[in-house]
Design a protein around this motif. Structure first.
Motif, PDB file in Angstrom:
ATOM      1  N   LEU A   1      19.504  10.617  -9.516  1.00 58.49           N
ATOM      2  CA  LEU A   1      20.412  10.184 -11.054  1.00 58.49           C
ATOM      3  C   LEU A   1      19.757   8.906 -11.544  1.00 58.49           C
TER       4      LEU A   1
ATOM      5  N   ASN B   1      18.897  15.400 -20.590  1.00 53.30           N
ATOM      6  CA  ASN B   1      17.444  15.213 -22.057  1.00 53.30           C
ATOM      7  C   ASN B   1      17.493  16.156 -23.141  1.00 53.30           C
TER       8      ASN B   1
ATOM      9  N   ILE C   1      21.489  18.929  -9.426  1.00 52.99           N
ATOM     10  CA  ILE C   1      20.531  17.851 -10.054  1.00 52.99           C
ATOM     11  C   ILE C   1      19.260  18.264 -11.276  1.00 52.99           C
ATOM     12  N   LYS C   2      18.879  19.173 -11.117  1.00 50.45           N
ATOM     13  CA  LYS C   2      18.065  19.945 -12.159  1.00 50.45           C
ATOM     14  C   LYS C   2      18.738  19.831 -13.790  1.00 50.45           C
TER      15      LYS C   2
ATOM     16  N   THR D   1      21.048   9.199 -21.658  1.00 49.35           N
ATOM     17  CA  THR D   1      20.255   8.924 -20.072  1.00 49.35           C
ATOM     18  C   THR D   1      21.067   8.478 -19.088  1.00 49.35           C
ATOM     19  N   LYS D   2      21.403   7.689 -18.425  1.00 54.86           N
ATOM     20  CA  LYS D   2      21.999   7.476 -17.913  1.00 54.86           C
ATOM     21  C   LYS D   2      22.764   5.867 -17.740  1.00 54.86           C
TER      22      LYS D   2
ATOM     23  N   SER E   1      19.765  16.726 -14.872  1.00 54.78           N
ATOM     24  CA  SER E   1      19.257  16.017 -15.570  1.00 54.78           C
ATOM     25  C   SER E   1      18.476  16.600 -17.372  1.00 54.78           C
TER      26      SER E   1
END
Length: 326
Positions: free
Chosen positions: A105, A56, A48-49, A61-62, A52
């Motif tokens: 997310l 970025n 996840i990190k 973006t999602k 992300s």
């Protein structure tokens, strides 16, 4: 809406992650170490990190993605979004992977067995991209497989379809980790090739570099066995022939059952190329039903280490299409 997806290929040592477009182009791909300490509790948070951070850094973006797909070792409950029994990840109890990733997310998440997912990769953008029906078999530390029939991944009643590695090729043979004897995995995986080489060297009385290595208790790998076979070592060629006889037999059984366009061989052992492919094809032809001999071909995979992430992306697209075509 953008048609990009995120593909995750979760492995015991490394995790490969990619951003992919609708046409199968890698927009970005990278890998991270798989940290299985503390019962694998860091694995999903690290994924996840990493996603992300990359989103970025690339100004995504999602809203630029429609979903996330993942291939994972272990037993996958496709509907519940959990994984269990992934021992090389230190996951012994059910892991709520989908819940964790979707909550963090904000994107729909789907996953499947890693061999199934790799088969989707080869079907979408690899050696099976022009076919409707393929069988994918991966020869690595173990032997996995995936079945795609008429464009659809075959999972079976409880997700065990495509377990080609557990076809019995030698009744009463080597004990398998699954609890039964004589599985293909114990003969055609990287570790299986080494096992066969060790046993055959005991009875071999001629001149052979492989024999010398075995007698001296030097490290022998499947790569060494195929290399020596390529260079004329008699024992190594006998080992390769034995391994391919079992593999060809199992693939003939699968071919007789599904009659696919192609049976695609991937995984680390497939790097042996024609040294593996030619004798395997010969034994396949000997054991296959005549119409299958005439129509089904054995091919090497094309995507290499990208198959898992590519297939995970395909899985995400398929889940999106299914959800929106109800």
């Amino acid at each position: 809406m953008s048609k990009n997806v995120i593909g995750i290929d979760l492995g015991g040592t490394t995790t490969k992650i990619a951003f992919l477009s609708k046409d199968g182009t890698f927009l970005d791909k990278w890998k991270i170490d798989t940290n299985d300490s503390e019962h694998g509790s860091h694995i999903v948070p690290n994924i996840i990190k990493s996603i992300s951070v990359h989103m970025n850094d690339a100004n995504y973006t999602k809203n630029d993605f429609i979903g996330i797909g993942m291939g994972t070792p272990g037993t996958v409950d496709y509907k519940a979004g959990t994984v269990t029994g992934a021992y090389n990840l230190n996951w012994r109890s059910p892991q709520p992977v989908r819940e964790q990733i979707e909550n963090a997310l904000g994107l729909p998440f789907t996953m499947d067995n890693d061999a199934n997912v790799a088969s989707l990769g080869e079907y979408w953008q690899g050696a099976g991209s022009k076919d409707s029906d393929i069988i994918f078999v991966t020869l690595g530390t173990g032997v996995g497989g995936g079945v795609i029939a008429n464009g659809h991944l075959v999972r079976g009643v409880n997700g065990a379809a495509g377990e080609i590695g557990h076809i019995t090729v030698k009744p009463g043979g080597y004990m398998c980790t699954c609890g039964k004897r004589g599985c293909l995995e114990q003969y055609a995986s990287a570790t299986g090739v080494v096992h066969v080489a060790r046993d055959m060297s005991v009875k071999f009385t001629g001149t052979s570099r492989l024999k010398e290595l075995e007698d001296a208790n030097e490290e022998v790998t499947s790569k060494i066995v195929f290399y020596l076979a390529d260079n004329g070592d008699i024992l190594a060629n006998q080992v390769v022939d034995k391994v391919c006889s079992y593999l060809g037999l199992a693939l003939a059984d699968v071919g007789n059952t599904f009659n696919p366009d192609n049976i695609i061989i991937g995984g680390g052992v497939s790097n042996a190329g024609n040294t593996l492919l030619q004798p395997t094809t010969r034994y396949f032809q000997q054991n296959a039903f005549k119409p299958v001999q005439d129509s089904t071909r054995i091919k090497l995979a094309q995507l290499g280490n990208d198959a898992g992430a590519m297939g995970a992306g395909s899985l995400a697209f398929r889940a999106f299409d299914k959800q929106n075509n109800k």
